[in-house]
Design an enzyme around this catalytic site. Structure first.
Site, mmCIF file in Angstrom:
data_model
loop_
_atom_site.group_PDB
_atom_site.id
_atom_site.type_symbol
_atom_site.label_atom_id
_atom_site.label_comp_id
_atom_site.label_asym_id
_atom_site.label_seq_id
_atom_site.Cartn_x
_atom_site.Cartn_y
_atom_site.Cartn_z
ATOM 1 N N CYS A 98 0.785 -1.295 -0.057
ATOM 2 C CA CYS A 98 0.196 0.064 0.141
ATOM 3 C C CYS A 98 0.802 1.277 0.085
ATOM 4 C CB CYS A 98 -1.131 0.186 1.231
ATOM 5 S SG CYS A 98 -2.031 -1.220 1.448
ATOM 6 N N ARG A 101 3.456 -0.207 -4.783
ATOM 7 C CA ARG A 101 3.516 -0.744 -3.656
ATOM 8 C C ARG A 101 2.142 -1.342 -3.480
ATOM 9 N NH1 ARG A 101 6.747 1.580 0.095
ATOM 10 N NH2 ARG A 101 5.546 0.830 1.694
ATOM 11 N N ASN A 105 -1.147 1.889 5.923
ATOM 12 C CA ASN A 105 -0.406 0.833 5.461
ATOM 13 C C ASN A 105 0.042 0.021 6.589
ATOM 14 O OD1 ASN A 105 1.556 -0.759 3.797
ATOM 15 N ND2 ASN A 105 3.106 0.776 4.103
ATOM 16 N N GLY A 106 -0.284 -1.364 6.552
ATOM 17 C CA GLY A 106 0.116 -2.327 7.673
ATOM 18 C C GLY A 106 -0.855 -3.331 7.889
ATOM 19 N N GLU A 166 16.479 -17.729 -9.358
ATOM 20 C CA GLU A 166 16.214 -16.216 -9.717
ATOM 21 C C GLU A 166 15.619 -16.410 -10.998
ATOM 22 O OE1 GLU A 166 15.857 -13.825 -8.219
ATOM 23 O OE2 GLU A 166 15.730 -12.072 -9.454
ATOM 24 N N LYS A 192 11.824 -14.641 -11.672
ATOM 25 C CA LYS A 192 11.665 -13.635 -12.577
ATOM 26 C C LYS A 192 10.381 -13.955 -13.597
ATOM 27 C CE LYS A 192 12.604 -10.854 -11.036
ATOM 28 N NZ LYS A 192 13.611 -10.860 -9.897
#
Ligand code: M6R
Length: 607
Positions: A2, A27, A100-101, A480, A484
């Protein structure tokens, strides 16, 4: 997760809020909303979907007001919907909150508030904050929020706006980031710096437990005990352009192409002719000598960097290295103490699990070194020692330049500690340093061959399953590469230690299925070639990634991409680049939203 923004000053707040939210959309992007105050009137608009849907909903009738707050959401409590989008308000619509949280005790609070007569509109944990402020308000917004902070458990960065006190915004944080931007006759609040760069580089970074009262001409900060705090102004050095796409179609592509510079910047001033100069690290020779173990803790891509780090540290320090996923780490009562060096790796420096691992390590007396990209982040402020990756802002959800610069830092740290203990000789250090210096130009030469990867990206984009195989360091990079591809193209990608395939997964290899075989480690070549033969015998289509001049691998595969020759220990920094590009192009070809993949967000600030 957020993004939150706030503005108070002499301009219309709406364009500033929208602009800030655009910078923070990485976010979270499943719904968005804004609330503004204009002559005591509250205007609030919320919409499920991307920010552009909120803008469409608002159309040309944008809300007026010189004070306002905005939010872009990544859902935790309650599905994405107009109602669950922030801001949330109390029963009287006098208090509006963005958050946010996670408020962990929200259920109990909601029941209690309901029993007092409050009625809730959304399914979110955040809404309890608005009703709590309403409950405690006795003419002083700041005191009401202080009482709310005492009652809630969990994590929050929050901003509250009130019709009773329209000349101020009050914000507070615990375990979620919050920055205040300082202007002339105006001030800004945001989850992250990119939202502020267009307006100011002068910031206050709030610490846990702090609360700030922000008016257009003033910012007053208090600590958890209510005592006023004099904070140093943090001057942001990133420029606004580095947080823009700069002509590239996507942030991810721009960030892939920024890697030569990011690596150069991360190396700069940390190398001399014979070795590494790591002034950031204050561990003494005796402290390093007394170490019995190294533990690396991180999430996602940063965890994969740690897996490469394990090989590098074990080679250069001759100490056992464990690598842990941060979300698992603290739940297994890890063996920590003064003789265990803990290295936490986090691009954002805000990942909740990584931060919790860092705190646990400190509690148990372990020295903690943090590798992070964000100056002023929670990780950077809490670790004993920090080494920054000078990668510049990474906006795309898929991490690219953060990974390669994390690897650079891990090499530097291993070299530095290896030198201190004498495991790495001066001549070994000098030759590694020479090779490290060549990395930026090697990456440049890979980027020049981007076109060679397009055909394979097209091929892979038509499949729903792929495999990445490798041994040793190549296996770490395969993990990795597969992450992706998964996260941005939604193609199922399995990364396997090549020798492990025949213990089960080989059953999934079918006619023509794409297999990416990483073969950059000469000591493992023959074993790797056997594993390539195993998948080819089941009719897989194998694309090899190998070092220039590797004729042996060339013979085994259907197609090959060559990276410049370097020493095998450094190969991961180069091997990953074609994998990033393949994932990027496959995602574009499938019409996916490269920079904002579904269900994800850039910073995972909840556990
Ligand atoms: O900010 P951090 O490095 O702590 O983030 C860790 C992961 O969330 C992050 O690497 C994530 O896996 C990326 N989306 C991968 O591309």
């Amino acid at each position: 997760m957020c993004g939150i923004v706030g503005y108070i000053g002499g301009q219309q707040a709406y364009p500033i809020l929208i602009d800030g939210l655009k910078k923070l959309e990485y976010r979270g992007y499943d719904s968005a909303g804004v609330a503004l105050l204009d002559n005591g009137e509250l205007h609030m608009v919320k919409s499920v979907g991307r920010l552009c849907e909120l803008e469409d909903k608002i159309g040309i009738g944008c809300p007026y007001g010189m004070v306002g707050i905005g939010h872009t959401r990544w859902a935790t409590h309650g599905r994405p919907s107009d109602t669950n989008a922030h801001p949330h308000s109390d029963c009287t619509n006098h208090f509006v909150v963005i958050h946010n949280g996670i408020i962990e005790n929200y259920q109990a609070l909601r029941e209690w508030l309901t029993s007092l007569g409050h009625s809730f509109r959304s399914e979110t944990d955040t809404e309890v904050l608005a009703h709590l402020v309403e409950h405690y308000y006795r003419g002083d917004l700041k005191s009401a929020i202080r009482q709310v902070m005492e009652q809630v458990h969990g994590s929050y960065a929050l901003v509250v706006m009130s019709r009773h006190e329209a000349d101020r915004l009050v914000c507070a944080r615990k375990d979620s980031p919050l920055v205040i931007g300082l202007g002339e006759g105006e001030n800004f609040i945001a989850s992250d710096i990119p939202a502020l760069l267009k307006y100011t580089r002068q910031t206050y970074i709030l610490d846990d437990g702090e609360l700030a009262e922000v008016t257009k001409n003033d910012v007053k900060i208090e600590n958890g005990n209510g005592a006023s705090v004099e904070k140093p102004i943090f001057n942001v050095e990133w420029d606004a352009v580095s947080a823009e796409k700069d002509g590239f179609d996507h942030f991810m592509l721009k960030e892939i192409h920024e890697q030569p510079k990011a690596i150069r910047d991360t190396l700069r001033s940390r190398l001399n002719d014979t070795g590494v100069v790591l002034d950031e690290i204050k561990l003494t020779h005796d402290q390093v000598k007394s170490l019995r173990k190294v533990v690396m803790v991180a999430c996602g891509t940063a965890y994969h960097a740690g897996l490469v780090g394990k090989y590098v540290f074990e080679k250069m320090l001759r100490l056992p290295v464990e690598v842990d996923v941060a979300s698992e780490f603290r739940y297994r009562d890890p063996l920590l103490g003064e003789d265990t060096l803990v290295v936490v790796i986090s691009q954002s420096g805000e990942t909740a699990d990584t931060l919790a691992a860092l705190r646990l390590a400190k509690e148990k007396g372990s020295p903690v070194v943090a590798v992070t990209n964000v100056v002023g982040s929670s990780v950077s402020r809490e670790a004993d020692q920090i080494i920054y990756t000078w990668a510049g802002p990474e906006i795309a959800v898929a991490s690219t330049k953060a990974y390669t610069t994390q690897l650079v830092v891990l090499y530097l740290l291993a070299l530095h500690l290896g030198n201190l203990t004498g495991v790495v000789s001066l001549s070994e250090a000098a030759s590694l340093v020479e090779e490290l210096k060549l990395l930026p130009s090697h990456v440049e030469s890979i980027l020049k061959k981007e076109h060679e990867l397009l055909e394979f990206a097209r091929f892979i984009s038509r499949w729903e399953d792929t495999f990445f195989i490798g041994r040793g360091l190549d296996y770490a990079v395969a993990l990795e590469g597969s992450l992706k591809l998964k996260e941005i193209s939604y193609i199922h990608a399995e990364a396997y230690a090549a020798g492990e395939l025949k213990h089960g997964t080989l059953a999934l290899i079918t006619d023509n299925i794409p297999v990416l075989a990483l073969a950059t480690q000469p000591a493992l070549h023959e074993k790797m070639w056997s594993n390539i033969k195993e998948v080819k015998a089941r009719d897989a289509y194998v694309m090899g990634i190998a070092m220039a001049g590797d004729k042996g691998t060339h013979k085994e595969v259907d197609a090959i991409f060559e990276i410049p020759a370097t020493i095998p220990l450094l190969a991961p920094i180069l091997t990953v680049i074609p994998l990033q590009l393949i994932a990027y192009h496959a995602s574009v070809l499938r019409g996916c939203d490269v920079d904002k993949p579904r269900n994800l967000a850039k910073s995972v600030t909840v556990e």
